[in-house]
Design a protein around this motif. Structure first.
Motif, PDB file in Angstrom:
ATOM      1  N   LEU A  15      97.776  85.061  97.056  1.00  0.00           N
ATOM      2  CA  LEU A  15      98.393  86.259  96.498  1.00  0.00           C
ATOM      3  C   LEU A  15      98.691  86.093  95.014  1.00  0.00           C
ATOM      4  CD1 LEU A  15     100.896  87.122  99.375  1.00  0.00           C
ATOM      5  CD2 LEU A  15      98.678  88.193  98.907  1.00  0.00           C
ATOM      6  N   ARG A  16      98.658  87.214  94.288  1.00  0.00           N
ATOM      7  CA  ARG A  16      99.027  87.258  92.880  1.00  0.00           C
ATOM      8  C   ARG A  16      99.988  88.422  92.674  1.00  0.00           C
ATOM      9  NH1 ARG A  16      96.920  83.236  93.455  1.00  0.00           N
ATOM     10  NH2 ARG A  16      95.323  82.158  92.253  1.00  0.00           N
ATOM     11  N   GLY A  17     100.978  88.206  91.823  1.00  0.00           N
ATOM     12  CA  GLY A  17     101.932  89.268  91.546  1.00  0.00           C
ATOM     13  C   GLY A  17     103.157  88.722  90.847  1.00  0.00           C
ATOM     14  N   PRO A  18     104.126  89.585  90.539  1.00  0.00           N
ATOM     15  CA  PRO A  18     105.358  89.123  89.888  1.00  0.00           C
ATOM     16  C   PRO A  18     106.042  88.058  90.730  1.00  0.00           C
ATOM     17  CG  PRO A  18     105.252  91.529  89.925  1.00  0.00           C
ATOM     18  CD  PRO A  18     104.138  91.033  90.795  1.00  0.00           C
ATOM     19  N   GLU A  19     106.516  87.003  90.094  1.00  0.00           N
ATOM     20  CA  GLU A  19     107.058  85.861  90.827  1.00  0.00           C
ATOM     21  C   GLU A  19     108.203  86.257  91.746  1.00  0.00           C
ATOM     22  OE1 GLU A  19     106.044  82.790  91.230  1.00  0.00           O
ATOM     23  OE2 GLU A  19     104.272  83.349  90.076  1.00  0.00           O
ATOM     24  N   ARG A  24     109.959  86.886  97.246  1.00  0.00           N
ATOM     25  CA  ARG A  24     110.664  87.649  98.276  1.00  0.00           C
ATOM     26  C   ARG A  24     109.743  87.960  99.455  1.00  0.00           C
ATOM     27  NH1 ARG A  24     112.498  91.143  95.177  1.00  0.00           N
ATOM     28  NH2 ARG A  24     110.881  92.730  95.408  1.00  0.00           N
ATOM     29  N   LEU A  25     108.495  88.341  99.151  1.00  0.00           N
ATOM     30  CA  LEU A  25     107.538  88.652 100.210  1.00  0.00           C
ATOM     31  C   LEU A  25     107.223  87.415 101.042  1.00  0.00           C
ATOM     32  CD1 LEU A  25     105.530  90.676 101.485  1.00  0.00           C
ATOM     33  CD2 LEU A  25     103.870  89.949  99.765  1.00  0.00           C
ATOM     34  N   ALA A  77     102.352  96.639  88.846  1.00  0.00           N
ATOM     35  CA  ALA A  77     102.171  97.875  88.078  1.00  0.00           C
ATOM     36  C   ALA A  77     103.521  98.384  87.581  1.00  0.00           C
ATOM     37  CB  ALA A  77     101.479  98.934  88.934  1.00  0.00           C
ATOM     38  N   ARG A  78     104.539  98.317  88.433  1.00  0.00           N
ATOM     39  CA  ARG A  78     105.883  98.728  88.022  1.00  0.00           C
ATOM     40  C   ARG A  78     106.408  97.810  86.912  1.00  0.00           C
ATOM     41  NH1 ARG A  78     109.222 102.037  90.322  1.00  0.00           N
ATOM     42  NH2 ARG A  78     111.017 100.679  89.888  1.00  0.00           N
ATOM     43  N   HIS A  79     106.154  96.510  87.056  1.00  0.00           N
ATOM     44  CA  HIS A  79     106.602  95.556  86.032  1.00  0.00           C
ATOM     45  C   HIS A  79     105.936  95.857  84.695  1.00  0.00           C
ATOM     46  CE1 HIS A  79     106.608  91.751  83.776  1.00  0.00           C
ATOM     47  NE2 HIS A  79     107.758  91.506  84.397  1.00  0.00           N
ATOM     48  N   THR A  80     104.621  96.115  84.735  1.00  0.00           N
ATOM     49  CA  THR A  80     103.895  96.430  83.510  1.00  0.00           C
ATOM     50  C   THR A  80     104.370  97.746  82.915  1.00  0.00           C
ATOM     51  OG1 THR A  80     101.946  95.229  84.298  1.00  0.00           O
ATOM     52  CG2 THR A  80     101.600  96.818  82.526  1.00  0.00           C
ATOM     53  N   ALA A  81     104.557  98.763  83.768  1.00  0.00           N
ATOM     54  CA  ALA A  81     105.041 100.055  83.283  1.00  0.00           C
ATOM     55  C   ALA A  81     106.430  99.916  82.661  1.00  0.00           C
ATOM     56  CB  ALA A  81     105.073 101.059  84.431  1.00  0.00           C
ATOM     57  N   ARG A  82     107.278  99.112  83.290  1.00  0.00           N
ATOM     58  CA  ARG A  82     108.623  98.900  82.742  1.00  0.00           C
ATOM     59  C   ARG A  82     108.551  98.190  81.389  1.00  0.00           C
ATOM     60  NH1 ARG A  82     110.289  96.108  86.538  1.00  0.00           N
ATOM     61  NH2 ARG A  82     111.003  97.802  87.859  1.00  0.00           N
ATOM     62  N   VAL A 195      99.909  93.219  81.036  1.00  0.00           N
ATOM     63  CA  VAL A 195      98.681  93.958  81.351  1.00  0.00           C
ATOM     64  C   VAL A 195      97.640  93.037  81.977  1.00  0.00           C
ATOM     65  CG1 VAL A 195      96.690  95.131  80.323  1.00  0.00           C
ATOM     66  CG2 VAL A 195      98.999  95.794  79.669  1.00  0.00           C
ATOM     67  N   ARG A 196      97.500  91.826  81.461  1.00  0.00           N
ATOM     68  CA  ARG A 196      96.539  90.883  82.049  1.00  0.00           C
ATOM     69  C   ARG A 196      96.897  90.577  83.501  1.00  0.00           C
ATOM     70  NH1 ARG A 196      96.802  88.512  76.837  1.00  0.00           N
ATOM     71  NH2 ARG A 196      98.417  87.055  77.529  1.00  0.00           N
ATOM     72  N   ALA A 197      98.175  90.396  83.765  1.00  0.00           N
ATOM     73  CA  ALA A 197      98.608  90.147  85.139  1.00  0.00           C
ATOM     74  C   ALA A 197      98.315  91.350  86.026  1.00  0.00           C
ATOM     75  CB  ALA A 197     100.099  89.814  85.170  1.00  0.00           C
ATOM     76  N   CYS A 198      98.516  92.545  85.491  1.00  0.00           N
ATOM     77  CA  CYS A 198      98.258  93.762  86.268  1.00  0.00           C
ATOM     78  C   CYS A 198      96.774  93.895  86.590  1.00  0.00           C
ATOM     79  CB  CYS A 198      98.750  94.984  85.486  1.00  0.00           C
ATOM     80  SG  CYS A 198      98.735  96.530  86.425  1.00  0.00           S
TER      81      CYS A 198
END
Length: 212
Positions: A15-19, A24-25, A77-82, A195-198
């Motif tokens: 998986l990849r995403g905000p730490e 939590r997941l 996406a929420r993290h990047t938008a924020r 953005v790269r992470a997104c």
């Protein structure tokens, strides 16, 4: 390591995403596996067998990754938008400081306005994936849209920083333009990383199934 630990480790690696969201997941998944194993143990299975049965009940990594990755992609996406939204005040400051008669100043001001528009679109994304998402489904293509909006904003910031650097060399008010250039460059660095992470998350998310 137990079968549960192996399963959780494999899922974590896939998986990849905000730490924070990912941790939590993974924690929720681990707790669920442990609860399921405890239920099998209560039914008479030994510890090793209970762990294997819990892993079987939860499904293979291939079964779990699509839904989990989609959730993390929305979180990214929420993290990047924020991140884009929070840079808006700095972009407005760049626009204010960059105003002038030089071509490079005018170019930087226009680019700052483009990035500010991207910030407004990012704010709309936060609304679409926040409270509004409880009433309306989140569009599957939204993370990709955020990635492209962020790419546009990041590119505008980078070019604006370069334009302001050139303008600072040519103008008499070089101190203000230098400050604006530093703000634009810092904003670009922060947004570009998110953005790269997104984009990485979008690349890992499953494609939307065809309708019908």
């Amino acid at each position: 390591m137990s079968p549960i630990d192996d399963h959780v480790a494999a899922l974590t690696a896939a998986l990849r995403g905000p730490e924070r969201a990912k941790s939590r997941l993974i924690e929720e998944m681990h707790d669920g596996l442990m609860d399921t194993a405890a239920a099998h143990a209560d039914a008479g299975a030994d510890e090793e067998e209970a762990a294997r049965l819990a892993v079987r009940d939860f499904g293979t990594i291939e079964d779990l990754v699509p839904a989990c990755q989609h959730e993390l992609t929305i979180a990214q996406a929420r993290h990047t938008a924020r991140t884009i939204t929070l840079t808006a005040p700095f972009l407005l400051a760049c626009w204010y400081l960059a105003r002038g008669d030089l071509l490079w100043q005018q170019l930087a001001a226009h680019l700052a306005l483009i990035a500010t528009l991207a910030a407004l679109l990012a704010a709309a994304t936060l609304a679409a994936t926040g409270a509004l998402a409880r009433r309306l489904p989140t569009p599957h293509s939204l993370p990709l849209t955020v990635a492209w909006v962020g790419t546009t904003a990041s590119a505008a910031m980078a070019v604006a920083a370069l334009s302001l650097t050139i303008a600072a060399v040519l103008a008499t008010d070089w101190l203000l333009l230098t400050a604006a250039g530093v703000l634009a460059a810092a904003s670009h660095a922060v947004v570009a990383a998110s953005v790269r992470a997104c984009r990485r998350c979008v690349g890992l998310s499953p494609a939307q199934p065809a309708a019908g």
